[in-house]
Design a protein around this motif. Structure first.
Motif, mmCIF file in Angstrom:
data_model
loop_
_atom_site.group_PDB
_atom_site.id
_atom_site.type_symbol
_atom_site.label_atom_id
_atom_site.label_comp_id
_atom_site.label_asym_id
_atom_site.label_seq_id
_atom_site.Cartn_x
_atom_site.Cartn_y
_atom_site.Cartn_z
ATOM 1 N N ASP A 3 88.299 103.440 26.671
ATOM 2 C CA ASP A 3 88.091 102.206 27.439
ATOM 3 C C ASP A 3 86.808 101.505 26.989
ATOM 4 O OD1 ASP A 3 88.420 100.201 29.271
ATOM 5 O OD2 ASP A 3 87.848 101.402 31.006
ATOM 6 N N VAL A 4 86.793 101.069 25.743
ATOM 7 C CA VAL A 4 85.625 100.389 25.189
ATOM 8 C C VAL A 4 85.373 99.074 25.931
ATOM 9 C CG1 VAL A 4 84.723 99.266 23.112
ATOM 10 C CG2 VAL A 4 85.895 101.461 22.928
ATOM 11 N N PHE A 5 86.451 98.341 26.189
ATOM 12 C CA PHE A 5 86.353 97.059 26.890
ATOM 13 C C PHE A 5 85.752 97.242 28.280
ATOM 14 C CE2 PHE A 5 88.393 93.638 29.441
ATOM 15 C CZ PHE A 5 87.906 92.538 28.746
ATOM 16 N N GLY A 6 86.275 98.209 29.009
ATOM 17 C CA GLY A 6 85.791 98.466 30.361
ATOM 18 C C GLY A 6 84.344 98.919 30.396
ATOM 19 N N LYS A 7 83.954 99.682 29.407
ATOM 20 C CA LYS A 7 82.555 100.130 29.333
ATOM 21 C C LYS A 7 81.608 98.949 29.189
ATOM 22 C CE LYS A 7 79.459 103.212 26.728
ATOM 23 N NZ LYS A 7 79.351 104.160 25.584
ATOM 24 N N ALA A 8 82.000 97.982 28.360
ATOM 25 C CA ALA A 8 81.169 96.789 28.173
ATOM 26 C C ALA A 8 81.053 95.980 29.460
ATOM 27 C CB ALA A 8 81.751 95.925 27.055
ATOM 28 N N LEU A 9 82.166 95.853 30.178
ATOM 29 C CA LEU A 9 82.149 95.117 31.446
ATOM 30 C C LEU A 9 81.244 95.790 32.471
ATOM 31 C CD1 LEU A 9 85.907 94.118 31.937
ATOM 32 C CD2 LEU A 9 84.080 92.804 30.861
ATOM 33 N N ILE A 21 81.052 92.790 22.358
ATOM 34 C CA ILE A 21 82.182 93.546 21.820
ATOM 35 C C ILE A 21 82.551 92.963 20.459
ATOM 36 C CG2 ILE A 21 84.595 94.193 22.190
ATOM 37 C CD1 ILE A 21 84.074 93.669 25.218
ATOM 38 N N ILE A 22 82.735 93.817 19.474
ATOM 39 C CA ILE A 22 83.183 93.391 18.153
ATOM 40 C C ILE A 22 84.657 93.743 18.017
ATOM 41 C CG2 ILE A 22 82.773 93.508 15.666
ATOM 42 C CD1 ILE A 22 80.370 92.532 17.276
ATOM 43 N N THR A 23 85.474 92.796 17.544
ATOM 44 C CA THR A 23 86.894 93.062 17.318
ATOM 45 C C THR A 23 87.207 92.995 15.829
ATOM 46 O OG1 THR A 23 87.566 90.729 17.546
ATOM 47 C CG2 THR A 23 87.500 92.066 19.555
ATOM 48 N N PHE A 24 88.125 93.842 15.409
ATOM 49 C CA PHE A 24 88.593 93.883 14.027
ATOM 50 C C PHE A 24 90.108 93.758 14.061
ATOM 51 C CE2 PHE A 24 84.818 96.424 14.575
ATOM 52 C CZ PHE A 24 83.983 96.027 13.539
ATOM 53 N N SER A 25 90.672 92.876 13.222
ATOM 54 C CA SER A 25 92.104 92.631 13.276
ATOM 55 C C SER A 25 92.768 92.854 11.927
ATOM 56 C CB SER A 25 92.393 91.200 13.742
ATOM 57 O OG SER A 25 92.234 90.282 12.676
ATOM 58 N N SER A 26 94.107 92.913 11.964
ATOM 59 C CA SER A 26 94.906 93.082 10.756
ATOM 60 C C SER A 26 94.881 91.849 9.868
ATOM 61 C CB SER A 26 96.350 93.433 11.134
ATOM 62 O OG SER A 26 96.875 92.497 12.060
ATOM 63 N N LEU A 27 94.306 90.776 10.343
ATOM 64 C CA LEU A 27 94.129 89.573 9.531
ATOM 65 C C LEU A 27 92.828 89.632 8.739
ATOM 66 C CD1 LEU A 27 95.237 86.808 12.062
ATOM 67 C CD2 LEU A 27 96.518 87.651 10.086
ATOM 68 N N ASP A 28 92.218 90.809 8.715
ATOM 69 C CA ASP A 28 90.929 90.997 8.039
ATOM 70 C C ASP A 28 89.835 90.138 8.656
ATOM 71 O OD1 ASP A 28 91.931 92.876 6.215
ATOM 72 O OD2 ASP A 28 92.644 91.283 4.891
ATOM 73 N N ILE A 33 83.441 89.175 21.025
ATOM 74 C CA ILE A 33 83.717 88.744 22.398
ATOM 75 C C ILE A 33 82.395 88.790 23.152
ATOM 76 C CG2 ILE A 33 84.983 89.185 24.529
ATOM 77 C CD1 ILE A 33 87.059 90.716 22.893
ATOM 78 N N PRO A 34 81.801 87.645 23.455
ATOM 79 C CA PRO A 34 80.542 87.654 24.216
ATOM 80 C C PRO A 34 80.801 88.154 25.637
ATOM 81 C CG PRO A 34 80.951 85.513 23.160
ATOM 82 C CD PRO A 34 82.239 86.285 23.119
ATOM 83 N N VAL A 35 80.217 89.254 25.999
ATOM 84 C CA VAL A 35 80.497 89.857 27.308
ATOM 85 C C VAL A 35 80.139 88.924 28.468
ATOM 86 C CG1 VAL A 35 80.066 91.840 28.807
ATOM 87 C CG2 VAL A 35 80.261 92.169 26.336
ATOM 88 N N TYR A 188 82.249 98.763 20.615
ATOM 89 C CA TYR A 188 81.168 98.401 21.536
ATOM 90 C C TYR A 188 80.097 99.478 21.458
ATOM 91 C CZ TYR A 188 78.526 97.593 25.800
ATOM 92 O OH TYR A 188 77.508 97.387 26.695
ATOM 93 N N LYS A 189 78.893 99.061 21.124
ATOM 94 C CA LYS A 189 77.811 100.003 20.852
ATOM 95 C C LYS A 189 78.298 100.963 19.757
ATOM 96 C CE LYS A 189 75.395 99.222 25.169
ATOM 97 N NZ LYS A 189 74.858 99.738 26.434
ATOM 98 N N ASP A 190 78.336 102.236 19.982
ATOM 99 C CA ASP A 190 78.746 103.163 18.918
ATOM 100 C C ASP A 190 80.158 103.703 19.110
ATOM 101 O OD1 ASP A 190 76.302 102.990 17.560
ATOM 102 O OD2 ASP A 190 75.389 104.469 18.911
ATOM 103 N N GLU A 191 80.917 103.068 19.981
ATOM 104 C CA GLU A 191 82.249 103.586 20.301
ATOM 105 C C GLU A 191 83.338 102.634 19.827
ATOM 106 O OE1 GLU A 191 84.637 105.505 24.138
ATOM 107 O OE2 GLU A 191 82.568 104.793 24.341
#
Length: 235
Positions: A3-9, A21-28, A33-35, A188-191
């Motif tokens: 629950d990386v998203f929930g931890k940030a919230l 939060i940093i996101t990585f997608s299949s579109l390279d 996401i600014p919390v 998010y952070k190291d997770e």
């Protein structure tokens, strides 16, 4: 699923905000996401979201409620709203923010309640994951809808993210799947989260999927960048 998203919230809610939060997608694509944005008030919301909240009626299910900003606004307006999220951290955040009705569940496990409005904002239809799972989604949400109920959702046509050909067409890789099916993971952070699919639907595809599953579909408003708000109801 981590629950990386929930931890940030929760970190933000409890005054421990230090990074986004940093996101990585299949579109390279790598994105952020600014919390703090997830805790925005009504005036800070895009016009599409404001319009959707104004159209809410009766009892409301906020699907994928996140930090609960939409639920909180509706509750403060005196409406009956239930905030639903698969993220434990998100639902804990909603409770801490004062939302009265909060459910920790995925949409398919949530049953035996009916609503007048189902709200799926911030591309909430993304939870479906893949286009071939739209029928499963529609079959289930029918069981959550009172007679005359509506679904309000926004999404985006991400065709703009693909390269244009010299003749003005768009080059979309031939993967055998719909181009709006994007695989993500978050950091998010190291997770890092596990990977998951998130669905972006152009309006025409949404309309065809809706009609194939017994729903009428109306384009309520176009956004500023390939996004839109739609209203659906059972025919």
């Amino acid at each position: 699923m981590k629950d990386v998203f929930g931890k940030a919230l929760l970190d933000f809610q409890e005054g421990n905000y230090s990074e986004d939060i940093i996101t990585f997608s299949s579109l390279d694509e790598e994105d952020t996401i600014p919390v703090p944005y997830l805790f925005r008030n009504f005036k800070e919301m895009p016009k599409l979201e404001q319009e959707a909240l104004k159209l809410c009626k009766g009892s409301i299910l906020d699907v994928g409620c996140g930090a609960g900003s939409h639920s909180l606004y509706l509750q403060e307006k005196g409406l009956t709203v239930t905030a639903l999220d698969y993220s434990k951290g998100a639902t804990e955040t909603c409770t801490l923010r004062g939302i009265k009705n909060v459910i920790h569940s995925d949409i398919y496990s949530f049953k035996n309640q009916k609503f007048d409005t189902l709200l799926l904002l911030m591309n909430g239809i993304g939870i479906v994951g893949k286009l071939n799972q739209m029928s499963q989604f529609f079959d289930h949400v029918k069981t959550l809808m009172n007679p005359g109920a509506q679904i309000l959702l926004d999404s985006s046509d991400i065709i703009y993210m693909f390269e244009e050909d010299e003749d003005g067409g768009v080059w979309v890789p031939d993967t055998g799947t719909y181009y709006g099916e994007i695989e993500f993971h978050m950091k998010y952070k190291d997770e890092k989260s596990d990977s998951f699919f998130w669905l972006y639907l152009d309006y025409k595809t949404l309309e065809m999927a809706a009609e194939a599953n017994g729903f009428a579909c109306q384009l309520v408003r176009n956004g500023e960048h390939y996004d839109y708000l739609a209203k659906l109801w059972i025919k």
